[in-house]
Design a protein around this motif. Sequence first.
Motif, PDB file in Angstrom:
ATOM      1  N   LEU A  40      40.050  95.939  17.956  1.00  0.00           N
ATOM      2  CA  LEU A  40      40.265  96.170  19.384  1.00  0.00           C
ATOM      3  C   LEU A  40      38.994  96.014  20.223  1.00  0.00           C
ATOM      4  CD1 LEU A  40      42.831  99.076  19.754  1.00  0.00           C
ATOM      5  CD2 LEU A  40      43.111  96.662  20.308  1.00  0.00           C
ATOM      6  N   HIS A  41      37.836  96.225  19.600  1.00  0.00           N
ATOM      7  CA  HIS A  41      36.581  96.102  20.357  1.00  0.00           C
ATOM      8  C   HIS A  41      36.374  94.684  20.904  1.00  0.00           C
ATOM      9  CE1 HIS A  41      35.169  94.474  16.533  1.00  0.00           C
ATOM     10  NE2 HIS A  41      34.184  93.927  17.210  1.00  0.00           N
ATOM     11  N   ALA A  42      37.084  93.708  20.357  1.00  0.00           N
ATOM     12  CA  ALA A  42      36.946  92.324  20.801  1.00  0.00           C
ATOM     13  C   ALA A  42      37.719  92.042  22.100  1.00  0.00           C
ATOM     14  CB  ALA A  42      37.433  91.377  19.705  1.00  0.00           C
ATOM     15  N   TYR A  43      38.486  93.025  22.566  1.00  0.00           N
ATOM     16  CA  TYR A  43      39.337  92.802  23.743  1.00  0.00           C
ATOM     17  C   TYR A  43      38.925  93.693  24.898  1.00  0.00           C
ATOM     18  CZ  TYR A  43      41.959  90.371  20.242  1.00  0.00           C
ATOM     19  OH  TYR A  43      42.300  89.508  19.244  1.00  0.00           O
ATOM     20  N   ASP A  44      38.997  93.113  26.097  1.00  0.00           N
ATOM     21  CA  ASP A  44      38.653  93.848  27.313  1.00  0.00           C
ATOM     22  C   ASP A  44      39.857  94.576  27.897  1.00  0.00           C
ATOM     23  OD1 ASP A  44      35.962  92.725  27.440  1.00  0.00           O
ATOM     24  OD2 ASP A  44      36.985  90.848  27.937  1.00  0.00           O
ATOM     25  N   ARG A  45      41.048  94.037  27.649  1.00  0.00           N
ATOM     26  CA  ARG A  45      42.268  94.585  28.246  1.00  0.00           C
ATOM     27  C   ARG A  45      43.368  94.696  27.196  1.00  0.00           C
ATOM     28  NH1 ARG A  45      41.771  96.307  33.661  1.00  0.00           N
ATOM     29  NH2 ARG A  45      40.130  95.052  34.564  1.00  0.00           N
ATOM     30  N   ILE A  46      44.134  95.782  27.286  1.00  0.00           N
ATOM     31  CA  ILE A  46      45.249  96.025  26.367  1.00  0.00           C
ATOM     32  C   ILE A  46      46.527  96.182  27.178  1.00  0.00           C
ATOM     33  CG2 ILE A  46      46.261  97.627  24.699  1.00  0.00           C
ATOM     34  CD1 ILE A  46      43.340  98.472  24.019  1.00  0.00           C
ATOM     35  N   ILE A  47      47.536  95.416  26.786  1.00  0.00           N
ATOM     36  CA  ILE A  47      48.876  95.573  27.352  1.00  0.00           C
ATOM     37  C   ILE A  47      49.738  96.115  26.221  1.00  0.00           C
ATOM     38  CG2 ILE A  47      50.874  94.437  28.380  1.00  0.00           C
ATOM     39  CD1 ILE A  47      48.892  92.228  29.334  1.00  0.00           C
ATOM     40  N   PHE A  48      50.398  97.234  26.470  1.00  0.00           N
ATOM     41  CA  PHE A  48      51.260  97.819  25.448  1.00  0.00           C
ATOM     42  C   PHE A  48      52.703  97.775  25.917  1.00  0.00           C
ATOM     43  CE2 PHE A  48      53.766 101.285  23.717  1.00  0.00           C
ATOM     44  CZ  PHE A  48      53.662 100.992  22.370  1.00  0.00           C
ATOM     45  N   GLY A  49      53.596  97.424  24.991  1.00  0.00           N
ATOM     46  CA  GLY A  49      55.027  97.424  25.269  1.00  0.00           C
ATOM     47  C   GLY A  49      55.785  98.215  24.232  1.00  0.00           C
ATOM     48  N   GLY A  50      56.728  98.996  24.693  1.00  0.00           N
ATOM     49  CA  GLY A  50      57.561  99.771  23.775  1.00  0.00           C
ATOM     50  C   GLY A  50      58.977  99.891  24.300  1.00  0.00           C
ATOM     51  N   TRP A  51      59.878 100.206  23.398  1.00  0.00           N
ATOM     52  CA  TRP A  51      61.279 100.365  23.778  1.00  0.00           C
ATOM     53  C   TRP A  51      61.511 101.791  24.260  1.00  0.00           C
ATOM     54  CZ3 TRP A  51      64.286 103.605  20.521  1.00  0.00           C
ATOM     55  CH2 TRP A  51      63.693 103.941  19.304  1.00  0.00           C
ATOM     56  N   VAL A  52      62.542 101.942  25.084  1.00  0.00           N
ATOM     57  CA  VAL A  52      62.829 103.220  25.719  1.00  0.00           C
ATOM     58  C   VAL A  52      64.060 103.860  25.101  1.00  0.00           C
ATOM     59  CG1 VAL A  52      63.455 104.354  27.893  1.00  0.00           C
ATOM     60  CG2 VAL A  52      61.841 102.451  27.898  1.00  0.00           C
ATOM     61  N   MET A  53      63.908 105.141  24.786  1.00  0.00           N
ATOM     62  CA  MET A  53      65.067 105.952  24.382  1.00  0.00           C
ATOM     63  C   MET A  53      64.860 107.340  24.959  1.00  0.00           C
ATOM     64  SD  MET A  53      66.831 106.518  20.733  1.00  0.00           S
ATOM     65  CE  MET A  53      68.408 107.306  20.632  1.00  0.00           C
ATOM     66  N   GLY A  54      65.833 107.798  25.728  1.00  0.00           N
ATOM     67  CA  GLY A  54      65.714 109.103  26.359  1.00  0.00           C
ATOM     68  C   GLY A  54      64.529 109.175  27.300  1.00  0.00           C
ATOM     69  N   ARG A  64      48.060 105.423  22.618  1.00  0.00           N
ATOM     70  CA  ARG A  64      47.055 106.193  23.351  1.00  0.00           C
ATOM     71  C   ARG A  64      46.072 106.896  22.416  1.00  0.00           C
ATOM     72  NH1 ARG A  64      51.258 108.670  27.708  1.00  0.00           N
ATOM     73  NH2 ARG A  64      50.763 107.290  29.453  1.00  0.00           N
ATOM     74  N   SER A  65      46.518 107.240  21.221  1.00  0.00           N
ATOM     75  CA  SER A  65      45.607 107.894  20.278  1.00  0.00           C
ATOM     76  C   SER A  65      44.581 106.903  19.718  1.00  0.00           C
ATOM     77  CB  SER A  65      46.385 108.543  19.126  1.00  0.00           C
ATOM     78  OG  SER A  65      46.905 107.568  18.239  1.00  0.00           O
ATOM     79  N   ILE A  66      44.869 105.626  19.854  1.00  0.00           N
ATOM     80  CA  ILE A  66      43.962 104.569  19.383  1.00  0.00           C
ATOM     81  C   ILE A  66      43.092 104.064  20.536  1.00  0.00           C
ATOM     82  CG2 ILE A  66      43.854 102.248  18.380  1.00  0.00           C
ATOM     83  CD1 ILE A  66      46.635 102.921  17.086  1.00  0.00           C
ATOM     84  N   ALA A  67      43.754 103.729  21.649  1.00  0.00           N
ATOM     85  CA  ALA A  67      43.066 103.215  22.836  1.00  0.00           C
ATOM     86  C   ALA A  67      44.008 103.309  24.030  1.00  0.00           C
ATOM     87  CB  ALA A  67      42.630 101.766  22.626  1.00  0.00           C
ATOM     88  N   ALA A  68      43.433 103.441  25.212  1.00  0.00           N
ATOM     89  CA  ALA A  68      44.236 103.535  26.433  1.00  0.00           C
ATOM     90  C   ALA A  68      44.643 102.141  26.900  1.00  0.00           C
ATOM     91  CB  ALA A  68      43.445 104.234  27.525  1.00  0.00           C
ATOM     92  N   PRO A  69      45.951 101.914  27.071  1.00  0.00           N
ATOM     93  CA  PRO A  69      46.367 100.598  27.569  1.00  0.00           C
ATOM     94  C   PRO A  69      46.054 100.441  29.057  1.00  0.00           C
ATOM     95  CG  PRO A  69      48.273 102.026  27.222  1.00  0.00           C
ATOM     96  CD  PRO A  69      47.069 102.787  26.755  1.00  0.00           C
ATOM     97  N   ASP A  70      45.803  99.207  29.465  1.00  0.00           N
ATOM     98  CA  ASP A  70      45.533  98.900  30.870  1.00  0.00           C
ATOM     99  C   ASP A  70      46.814  98.640  31.649  1.00  0.00           C
ATOM    100  OD1 ASP A  70      42.496  98.718  30.926  1.00  0.00           O
ATOM    101  OD2 ASP A  70      43.015  97.431  29.225  1.00  0.00           O
TER     102      ASP A  70
END
Length: 166
Positions: A40-54, A64-70
Amino acid sequence: MRAIVIYNSNTGFTEQYARELSERLSCPCVPLKKLDKAELHAYDRIIFGGWVMGSMIAGLDKMRSIAAPDAVFAVGCTPPFDEVVANVQEQNNLTDTPLFYLEGGFRFDKLGLPQKMILKAVKKSTIKKSNRTRQENFMVEVLGTSFDHFDKTQLEPLAKYAETWK
């Protein structure tokens, strides 16, 4: 500016959007479960996608426990009703992180027995409600069925947002 798309998918819709977005942005796309934290140190920006339930975005807490998404995209089976998007944003504490809600679909046949049983119970209890919301009416109509509302044009706002990073 180097970006990466990280995703958590259950029935494939989130993965479809993640791959489409990474192609558009010419950046890597990695499932959360195969993420090498050291890279992850090689990237300046992180986009995270996940599915929604409830109203919860699956995998976001782990991300978030690994890195904060932008930026975050949430893939749900319901249309992007304002109240749905607001609830997802609130439940996932996304006040400072841009959220992009994408309508995916539902692949009932790909769910495990516990998930199917929960959804059947939710549908049964929702049917009994007298003053249902738009989201609840939609759930009564479609829960227990499979449908596909994937549309790559829904990625436009997120892609344009990410392109401003360059």
